[in-house]
Design a protein around this motif. Sequence first.
Motif, PDB file in Angstrom:
ATOM      1  N   THR A   1       0.837  -1.199   0.000  1.00  0.00           N
ATOM      2  CA  THR A   1       0.000   0.000   0.000  1.00  0.00           C
ATOM      3  C   THR A   1       0.871   1.247   0.000  1.00  0.00           C
ATOM      4  O   THR A   1       1.793   1.357   0.812  1.00  0.00           O
ATOM      5  CB  THR A   1      -0.904   0.028   1.252  1.00  0.00           C
ATOM      6  N   PRO A   2       0.635   2.182  -0.926  1.00  0.00           N
ATOM      7  CA  PRO A   2       1.478   3.394  -0.981  1.00  0.00           C
ATOM      8  C   PRO A   2       1.332   4.238   0.278  1.00  0.00           C
ATOM      9  O   PRO A   2       0.222   4.468   0.754  1.00  0.00           O
ATOM     10  CB  PRO A   2       0.947   4.136  -2.220  1.00  0.00           C
ATOM     11  N   LYS A   3       2.454   4.687   0.787  1.00  0.00           N
ATOM     12  CA  LYS A   3       2.465   5.518   1.992  1.00  0.00           C
ATOM     13  C   LYS A   3       2.710   6.979   1.630  1.00  0.00           C
ATOM     14  O   LYS A   3       2.031   7.872   2.112  1.00  0.00           O
ATOM     15  CB  LYS A   3       3.544   5.033   2.958  1.00  0.00           C
ATOM     16  N   ARG A   4       3.675   7.214   0.754  1.00  0.00           N
ATOM     17  CA  ARG A   4       4.032   8.585   0.356  1.00  0.00           C
ATOM     18  C   ARG A   4       3.739   8.784  -1.123  1.00  0.00           C
ATOM     19  O   ARG A   4       4.203   8.018  -1.967  1.00  0.00           O
ATOM     20  CB  ARG A   4       5.506   8.849   0.659  1.00  0.00           C
ATOM     21  N   ILE A   5       2.964   9.811  -1.420  1.00  0.00           N
ATOM     22  CA  ILE A   5       2.616  10.146  -2.795  1.00  0.00           C
ATOM     23  C   ILE A   5       3.049  11.584  -3.063  1.00  0.00           C
ATOM     24  O   ILE A   5       2.781  12.470  -2.252  1.00  0.00           O
ATOM     25  CB  ILE A   5       1.100  10.006  -3.036  1.00  0.00           C
ATOM     26  N   GLU A   6       3.717  11.804  -4.187  1.00  0.00           N
ATOM     27  CA  GLU A   6       4.142  13.150  -4.568  1.00  0.00           C
ATOM     28  C   GLU A   6       3.546  13.496  -5.929  1.00  0.00           C
ATOM     29  O   GLU A   6       3.344  12.617  -6.772  1.00  0.00           O
ATOM     30  CB  GLU A   6       5.670  13.252  -4.611  1.00  0.00           C
TER      31      GLU A   6
ATOM     32  N   VAL B   1       2.775  16.838  -1.442  1.00  0.00           N
ATOM     33  CA  VAL B   1       3.052  15.530  -0.869  1.00  0.00           C
ATOM     34  C   VAL B   1       1.868  15.062  -0.028  1.00  0.00           C
ATOM     35  O   VAL B   1       1.266  15.850   0.708  1.00  0.00           O
ATOM     36  CB  VAL B   1       4.323  15.581   0.012  1.00  0.00           C
ATOM     37  N   PHE B   2       1.553  13.765  -0.136  1.00  0.00           N
ATOM     38  CA  PHE B   2       0.544  13.135   0.705  1.00  0.00           C
ATOM     39  C   PHE B   2       1.203  12.005   1.479  1.00  0.00           C
ATOM     40  O   PHE B   2       1.950  11.205   0.911  1.00  0.00           O
ATOM     41  CB  PHE B   2      -0.608  12.585  -0.137  1.00  0.00           C
ATOM     42  N   LEU B   3       0.925  11.950   2.774  1.00  0.00           N
ATOM     43  CA  LEU B   3       1.471  10.904   3.630  1.00  0.00           C
ATOM     44  C   LEU B   3       0.315  10.169   4.281  1.00  0.00           C
ATOM     45  O   LEU B   3      -0.512  10.775   4.972  1.00  0.00           O
ATOM     46  CB  LEU B   3       2.386  11.522   4.689  1.00  0.00           C
ATOM     47  N   ASP B   4       0.217   8.862   4.020  1.00  0.00           N
ATOM     48  CA  ASP B   4      -0.893   8.048   4.532  1.00  0.00           C
ATOM     49  C   ASP B   4      -2.254   8.623   4.127  1.00  0.00           C
ATOM     50  O   ASP B   4      -3.219   8.589   4.895  1.00  0.00           O
ATOM     51  CB  ASP B   4      -0.823   7.918   6.058  1.00  0.00           C
TER      52      ASP B   4
ATOM     53  N   LEU C   1       3.111  11.556  -9.306  1.00  0.00           N
ATOM     54  CA  LEU C   1       2.122  11.987 -10.294  1.00  0.00           C
ATOM     55  C   LEU C   1       2.641  13.216 -11.034  1.00  0.00           C
ATOM     56  O   LEU C   1       3.111  14.172 -10.404  1.00  0.00           O
ATOM     57  CB  LEU C   1       0.801  12.328  -9.593  1.00  0.00           C
ATOM     58  N   ILE C   2       2.566  13.183 -12.349  1.00  0.00           N
ATOM     59  CA  ILE C   2       2.995  14.306 -13.190  1.00  0.00           C
ATOM     60  C   ILE C   2       1.766  14.888 -13.878  1.00  0.00           C
ATOM     61  O   ILE C   2       1.055  14.173 -14.590  1.00  0.00           O
ATOM     62  CB  ILE C   2       4.027  13.858 -14.250  1.00  0.00           C
TER      63      ILE C   2
END
Length: 344
Positions: free
Chosen positions: A256-261, A279-282, A330-331
């Motif tokens: 499961t992704p934890k950090r998304i940029e 940035v998204f965390l959890d 994500l771009i």
Amino acid sequence: MVSSKEIVSALPDLCGVYLIKDSTGNIIYIGKSNSIKKRISTHFRTKLADKIASVDYILTESELSALILEASLIKKYKPKYNVSMRDDKQYPFVMLTMSEDFPMLTISRKVDDEKSVYFGPYKSLTARMLIKVVSKIFGLRSCANFKKRAQPCLNYYIKRCSAPCIDNISKKEYWINVKKAIDFLSHGPEQLLKELKSEMDKASRNMDFERAAKLRDNIHSIEKMISRFENRYTKQKRKDLESLNELQKIFSLKKTPKRIEAIDISNIGKDNTVGSLVVFLDGAPYKNNYRRFKIRTAKLPNDVAAIYEVVTRRYSGSLKDKFPFPDILLIDGGTAQLNSAMQA
């Protein structure tokens, strides 16, 4: 050295707070869970795995108590890997202004008043929900400018304030509630409910049935509010987890992704182009890691070249070692922007 299997097998499948320690006995991470056993088992599948030497835990009777205790312990020990809640203005505190005759309960993003008492930090939604619950139970005011009034504000009529502004409660009674609120926010609701049930039993034995009935109603009201809080809190967590699980499937990730940029480019006029990193965390915005890049190498305006520069500066420049690599990047743009990011 104790194996991961031995550590997990010794843990309870119950709600509480856990403290992960390294080989030197230092607390490196503090968390909470409805199942300590399952949560620690998950940690052994992360980058934290090789640093876990032992795990202590404190059982709680509710998730609300675990939430309050976790924040208190993180504030006390400042574990190395609790990065998301340490020194981050994104996570506010619940504050009681103790220098006033009738202390105010509010949210604060700074701990800068020695005369106030702070609890947390919490996520914004959690802090707001806590204030709502505590205001309902103890009747503490939340208005910023306290003054005597002819009529109370709306909070009195929706039972979120005891209205000291119209002398509806004495200073002595109000401060009794303040002290109970401090205990509630420090340790959770269990002790409060225990004391109320003891008072109810005593009133019943003394045949003071009117007081016993009032205490019984208070207990039921508190338990109902706590249940509502936990249901909403759990619902939000479940929603975030479902979204992250969906992303895991879409991108065929192993975990499961934890950090998304995410990176986007904005053009302001012909010669002013800015790249943004969010940035998204959890599943929640992590604004402490947001960054803005003034584009300096590309011939402007040129979104494709700007994406190349931002990606290069983020993942090859000074931020490379400062921030962890994301699980998803994500771009914003089309095929040209995506190809430019992949070439960087």
